[in-house]
Design an enzyme around this catalytic site. Sequence first.
Site, PDB file in Angstrom:
ATOM      1  N   ASP A  68      -7.454   3.599   1.441  1.00  0.00           N
ATOM      2  CA  ASP A  68      -7.220   2.188   1.131  1.00  0.00           C
ATOM      3  C   ASP A  68      -6.040   2.124   0.158  1.00  0.00           C
ATOM      4  OD1 ASP A  68      -7.277  -0.285  -0.183  1.00  0.00           O
ATOM      5  OD2 ASP A  68      -9.443  -0.483   0.049  1.00  0.00           O
ATOM      6  N   LEU A  73      -1.743   6.646  -4.062  1.00  0.00           N
ATOM      7  CA  LEU A  73      -1.617   7.643  -2.993  1.00  0.00           C
ATOM      8  C   LEU A  73      -0.444   8.557  -3.330  1.00  0.00           C
ATOM      9  CD1 LEU A  73      -2.335   8.603  -0.056  1.00  0.00           C
ATOM     10  CD2 LEU A  73      -0.620   6.973   0.736  1.00  0.00           C
ATOM     11  N   TYR A 155      -3.444 -14.678   1.866  1.00  0.00           N
ATOM     12  CA  TYR A 155      -2.465 -13.975   2.701  1.00  0.00           C
ATOM     13  C   TYR A 155      -1.051 -14.403   2.319  1.00  0.00           C
ATOM     14  CZ  TYR A 155      -0.276 -12.244   7.047  1.00  0.00           C
ATOM     15  OH  TYR A 155       0.509 -11.598   7.978  1.00  0.00           O
TER      16      TYR A 155
HETATM   17  P1  NAD Z   1      -3.653  -5.530  12.162  1.00  0.00           P
HETATM   18  O1  NAD Z   1      -4.785  -6.210  11.473  1.00  0.00           O
HETATM   19  O2  NAD Z   1      -3.848  -5.090  13.567  1.00  0.00           O
HETATM   20  O3  NAD Z   1      -3.184  -4.248  11.336  1.00  0.00           O
HETATM   21  C1  NAD Z   1      -3.313  -4.130   9.944  1.00  0.00           C
HETATM   22  C2  NAD Z   1      -3.739  -2.703   9.633  1.00  0.00           C
HETATM   23  O4  NAD Z   1      -3.826  -2.533   8.214  1.00  0.00           O
HETATM   24  C3  NAD Z   1      -5.114  -2.349  10.192  1.00  0.00           C
HETATM   25  O5  NAD Z   1      -5.057  -1.109  10.836  1.00  0.00           O
HETATM   26  C4  NAD Z   1      -5.999  -2.330   8.961  1.00  0.00           C
HETATM   27  O6  NAD Z   1      -7.129  -1.501   9.110  1.00  0.00           O
HETATM   28  C5  NAD Z   1      -5.032  -1.838   7.901  1.00  0.00           C
HETATM   29  N1  NAD Z   1      -5.402  -2.179   6.534  1.00  0.00           N
HETATM   30  C6  NAD Z   1      -5.796  -3.387   6.054  1.00  0.00           C
HETATM   31  N2  NAD Z   1      -6.027  -3.309   4.736  1.00  0.00           N
HETATM   32  C7  NAD Z   1      -5.759  -2.025   4.366  1.00  0.00           C
HETATM   33  C8  NAD Z   1      -5.820  -1.321   3.130  1.00  0.00           C
HETATM   34  N3  NAD Z   1      -6.199  -1.932   1.994  1.00  0.00           N
HETATM   35  N4  NAD Z   1      -5.486  -0.013   3.121  1.00  0.00           N
HETATM   36  C9  NAD Z   1      -5.122   0.630   4.259  1.00  0.00           C
HETATM   37  N5  NAD Z   1      -5.052   0.008   5.456  1.00  0.00           N
HETATM   38  C10 NAD Z   1      -5.376  -1.304   5.514  1.00  0.00           C
HETATM   39  O7  NAD Z   1      -2.398  -6.499  12.055  1.00  0.00           O
HETATM   40  P2  NAD Z   1      -0.923  -6.385  12.651  1.00  0.00           P
HETATM   41  O8  NAD Z   1      -0.685  -7.559  13.488  1.00  0.00           O
HETATM   42  O9  NAD Z   1      -0.689  -5.043  13.198  1.00  0.00           O
HETATM   43  O10 NAD Z   1      -0.056  -6.575  11.322  1.00  0.00           O
HETATM   44  C11 NAD Z   1       0.581  -5.492  10.672  1.00  0.00           C
HETATM   45  C12 NAD Z   1       1.406  -6.015   9.511  1.00  0.00           C
HETATM   46  O11 NAD Z   1       2.415  -6.905  10.002  1.00  0.00           O
HETATM   47  C13 NAD Z   1       0.605  -6.790   8.477  1.00  0.00           C
HETATM   48  O12 NAD Z   1       1.089  -6.476   7.186  1.00  0.00           O
HETATM   49  C14 NAD Z   1       0.900  -8.227   8.817  1.00  0.00           C
HETATM   50  O13 NAD Z   1       0.795  -9.049   7.685  1.00  0.00           O
HETATM   51  C15 NAD Z   1       2.324  -8.135   9.318  1.00  0.00           C
HETATM   52  N6  NAD Z   1       2.621  -9.263  10.231  1.00  0.00           N
HETATM   53  C16 NAD Z   1       2.142  -9.276  11.505  1.00  0.00           C
HETATM   54  C17 NAD Z   1       2.416 -10.366  12.318  1.00  0.00           C
HETATM   55  C18 NAD Z   1       1.945 -10.441  13.739  1.00  0.00           C
HETATM   56  O14 NAD Z   1       2.180 -11.457  14.371  1.00  0.00           O
HETATM   57  N7  NAD Z   1       1.318  -9.436  14.304  1.00  0.00           N
HETATM   58  C19 NAD Z   1       3.165 -11.441  11.814  1.00  0.00           C
HETATM   59  C20 NAD Z   1       3.611 -11.392  10.506  1.00  0.00           C
HETATM   60  C21 NAD Z   1       3.351 -10.287   9.712  1.00  0.00           C
HETATM   61  N1  UDP Z   2       1.792   5.535  -7.411  1.00  0.00           N
HETATM   62  C1  UDP Z   2       1.262   6.052  -6.250  1.00  0.00           C
HETATM   63  N2  UDP Z   2       1.890   7.129  -5.683  1.00  0.00           N
HETATM   64  C2  UDP Z   2       2.982   7.716  -6.215  1.00  0.00           C
HETATM   65  C3  UDP Z   2       3.526   7.160  -7.387  1.00  0.00           C
HETATM   66  C4  UDP Z   2       2.901   6.065  -7.975  1.00  0.00           C
HETATM   67  O1  UDP Z   2       0.279   5.554  -5.718  1.00  0.00           O
HETATM   68  O2  UDP Z   2       3.474   8.675  -5.615  1.00  0.00           O
HETATM   69  C5  UDP Z   2       1.155   4.366  -8.005  1.00  0.00           C
HETATM   70  C6  UDP Z   2       0.748   4.607  -9.439  1.00  0.00           C
HETATM   71  O3  UDP Z   2      -0.628   4.887  -9.453  1.00  0.00           O
HETATM   72  C7  UDP Z   2       1.066   3.329 -10.135  1.00  0.00           C
HETATM   73  C8  UDP Z   2       1.856   2.495  -9.139  1.00  0.00           C
HETATM   74  O4  UDP Z   2       2.108   3.336  -8.035  1.00  0.00           O
HETATM   75  O5  UDP Z   2      -0.125   2.617 -10.418  1.00  0.00           O
HETATM   76  C9  UDP Z   2       3.126   1.978  -9.674  1.00  0.00           C
HETATM   77  O6  UDP Z   2       3.944   3.066 -10.070  1.00  0.00           O
HETATM   78  P1  UDP Z   2       5.048   2.877 -11.185  1.00  0.00           P
HETATM   79  O7  UDP Z   2       5.708   4.193 -11.366  1.00  0.00           O
HETATM   80  O8  UDP Z   2       5.929   1.733 -10.853  1.00  0.00           O
HETATM   81  O9  UDP Z   2       4.232   2.387 -12.433  1.00  0.00           O
HETATM   82  P2  UDP Z   2       3.514   3.150 -13.610  1.00  0.00           P
HETATM   83  O10 UDP Z   2       2.977   4.443 -13.080  1.00  0.00           O
HETATM   84  O11 UDP Z   2       4.593   3.337 -14.610  1.00  0.00           O
HETATM   85  O12 UDP Z   2       2.461   2.191 -14.015  1.00  0.00           O
END
Ligand code: NAD
Ligand code: UDP
Length: 324
Positions: A68, A73, A155
Amino acid sequence: MEIAPQEVDVLNKRVLVTGGSGFLGSHLCEQLLAQGSEVLCVDNFFTGRRQNITHLLENKSFELLRHDITFPLYVEVDEVYNLACPASPVHYQFDPVQTTKTSVMGAINMLGLAKRLKIKILQASTSEVYGDPEIHPQPESYRGNVNPIGPRACYDEGKRCAETLFFDYYRQHNVKIKVIRIFNTYGPRMHPNDGRVVSNFIVQALRNQNITIYGDGRQTRSFCYVDDLIHGMIAMMRSDDALTGPVNLGNPSEFTIRELAEKVIALTNSRSSIDYRPLPQDDPMQRKPIIDLAQQKLGWSPTIHLDEGLIKTIDYFESLLKTY
Ligand code: NAD
Ligand code: UDP
Ligand code: UDP
């Protein structure tokens, strides 16, 4: 998808795709692999599905990580496409707090990663940043008309804040950013219960169920086929570093929702009739991109007409529904 020889210039690049098992993400992973990149797909499977990427799991250049992005990461990659975020109103309103967290905290983490590694990062932003637009069609310079406290705000405002973060990391930390504003995109691998209009209408028509039009069906959208969009997204990533965006990516052919329903009924030879339902709050009345910037800077224009794209999408759902 056909690949032009001049596009094969990314051999051995390690590319992180967040949201890689979703609708757009899975097409992007597939295309990047076809062009010689190594792909790390990161997804928490909130709306994404394993079936979307099962065919990629055998590929040695493909790696899947369940994670997530609201949590940090640490991985080593050469570029990032940040797509993680539910995109359908039904899904993003299911857990609105998590939706905002994904856009905002997810952007911070991915930007932190891009900053540490000094790499390019592309943000999948959206036409929703324009809200219910008072200017039509929408250029990138339009600042939008978004209700900050309505049901779509998790959103819309989440994506707006993500854009803010991208531009602040660019100005403050010199991160190489690429922001695209995607307009309604459709195609195979949309989730059948996704709730978005194209998948809803096709599934309803194939099942000869009533087609649910919200409102009177005179609201408009401009629908882009997924292959076109993915070409534009990759072209943006490869463009000159000076091009930060935002750049609109979408198909400027505008249709009313009623026209879409009629097309889907005709193309599926369906016996469905139309069932009018209430229009959801804050539903935008019109939407159509101006894509001059993408045309000039990326040499990109969509090529797939709505009828052609709908036929491909209908074929996909026909096969999928047989397995349900
Ligand atoms: P989708 O819902 O099929 O894909 C979104 C993906 O993100 C999913 O696989 C979901 O599991 C994953 N995801 C959600 N929350 C997450 C999290 N916290 N950590 C890791 N993974 C997470 O939607 P999509 O249509 O493929 O859209 C993809 C991107 O493109 C999105 O950011 C969306 O806002 C953007 N977008 C899409 C459209 C469209 O028309 N399809 C239009 C505008 C913007
Ligand atoms: N971060 C991450 N992966 C990386 C480097 C940073 O997920 O390889 C995350 C980190 O945990 C931080 C955020 O990205 O919370 C923002 O990073 P930044 O360096 O801008 O801020 P700081 O670490 O100084 O708060
Ligand atoms: N819509 C509809 N019937 C449906 C699903 C959606 O009439 O079954 C309408 C919706 O009210 C909106 C348009 O179609 O006006 C596009 O909706 P979608 O959820 O696909 O995307 P967005 O509103 O985010 O553009």
